[in-house]
Scaffold this active site. Structure first.
Site: not given
Ligand SMILES: NC(=O)c1ccc[n+]([C@@H]2O[C@H](COP(=O)([O-])OP(=O)(O)OC[C@H]3O[C@@H](n4cnc5c(N)ncnc54)[C@H](OP(=O)(O)O)[C@@H]3O)[C@@H](O)[C@H]2O)c1
Length: 327
Positions: A46, A79, A51, A112
């Site tokens: 994604d 996006k 980004y 987006h």
């Molecule tokens: N469309 C939109 O407007 C929008 C908005 C926000 C996000 N997004 C997309 O969604 C993706 C995910 O969102 P996000 O990165 O904010 O939040 P997330 O995936 O809920 O959380 C990511 C964090 O969780 C930790 N993590 C993940 N798996 C883990 C595990 N198995 N054990 C321990 N820690 C874990 C990671 O740390 P470590 O790296 O230390 O494992 C990372 O810092 C983004 O990267 C982006 O691609 C889209």
């Protein structure tokens, strides 16, 4: 790998790797994670122009394909950022992402945010664009016509929306020639969005769940004192202890089993591998699925304050909570 069948018949892997570095993970680290994730079996990535790492991810994707993974087996999304909604900008922006990602086509290209209100990366939540506007459906449809053209041109196989609400989607579904195949929305145990989730599925649109772990390392600007923490919820922790996994993995298992496609980011191999294993392993028993359904706290983490267009508004005004689009 579990897959979702889109209305076009295409199959999308039911878990992807997020690639937003939350302002503190470098582009190179994300590109390394993309390569490592492909090695352990991820095929869905994604991405987004905002980004700031698509050029590095492009190098990673080239290496992945050189290593023998076929393009047809990858699912790459990108996006359109908010300052590129103009009719002359949509196709150019998609082509720029394709160049950076070193691809001929995207599997999915999203708008987006439904607002054309630019704010610079890393800006404070108090920051407002002087030209900020509410959602104006006629304008959004001009952008969407260009998104449809991307499908006609073969540059995007599917087009999608992100950060939408039911009232906005209702208008789009009424007026679109090519309807969205995917809708990216915030989804985690403390923010389950049951109405929007049901609405998109009832309309043949696949929900992609962002922040599936509750984004524990999100930027400071996206935190408020009221926010709750999914991976500390006693129900999630109890299930994690039973399974001997990190609570994040329980969030991913629940997401895949509920029917959304989570896109967790991790840069640590043991974590992204555990998430993939969670997504493909034994399902949670029905009783635990019911318990997780019961811990929804309606806690939106990505509130979008920077998109507000009038003095005196609150972030709730962006989300059409009473069923009407704010003007
Ligand atoms: N469309 C939109 O407007 C929008 C908005 C926000 C996000 N997004 C997309 O969604 C993706 C995910 O969102 P996000 O990165 O904010 O939040 P997330 O995936 O809920 O959380 C990511 C964090 O969780 C930790 N993590 C993940 N798996 C883990 C595990 N198995 N054990 C321990 N820690 C874990 C990671 O740390 P470590 O790296 O230390 O494992 C990372 O810092 C983004 O990267 C982006 O691609 C889209």
């Amino acid at each position: 790998m579990k897959t979702r069948r889109l209305y076009t018949g295409a199959l999308m892997p039911a878990i992807g790797l997020g690639t937003f570095g939350s302002d503190h993970v470098s582009a190179d680290e994300i590109a390394e994670a993309v390569k490592g994730a492909a090695e352990v079996g991820y095929r869905h990535f994604d991405c987004a122009s905002v980004y700031g790492n698509e050029d590095r991810i492009g190098g990673a994707l080239r290496e992945i394909m050189r290593g023998g993974v076929r393009r047809a087996d990858l699912w790459i999304a990108s996006k359109l950022w908010n300052d590129k909604h103009g009719e002359d900008d949509v196709i150019a922006s998609c082509r720029k992402s394709l160049d950076d990602l070193q691809l001929d086509y995207l599997d999915a290209y999203f708008v987006h945010w439904p607002f054309p209100n630019y704010h610079p990366p890393h800006c404070d939540v108090q920051s407002r664009s002087p030209n900020a506007m509410p959602y104006i459906h006629e304008n959004f449809m001009r952008t969407w016509r260009k998104m449809e053209e991307l499908v006609d041109l073969g540059l995007a196989r599917h087009i999608g929306t992100s950060n939408m609400t039911i009232p906005k989607l209702r208008l789009l579904l009424r007026d679109a020639r090519i309807k969205p195949a995917v809708n990216e929305m915030e989804l985690h145990p403390h923010f389950q969005q049951p109405e929007l989730f049901a609405y998109v599925r009832a309309n043949g649109i696949e929900p992609i769940g962002y922040c599936p772990v509750g984004s524990p390392n999100r930027p400071e600007r996206d935190r408020t004192p009221q926010d709750t923490v999914d991976i500390e919820d006693p129900v999630i922790v109890k299930i994690a202890e039973r399974l001997g996994v990190h609570p994040a993995v329980v969030c991913i298992k629940w997401a895949v089993q509920r029917g959304q496609t989570p896109i967790p980011l991790s840069t640590k191999r043991r974590n992204y591998e555990a998430n993939l294993r969670g997504a493909t392993g034994d399902p949670l028993p029905a009783q635990e699925m019911r318990e997780i359904a019961g811990i929804d706290r309606n806690c939106r983490l990505i509130k979008g304050q920077v998109f507000l267009w009038k003095q005196g508004q609150t972030w709730e005004d962006l989300w059409d909570l009473d069923g009407a689009i704010r003007t």
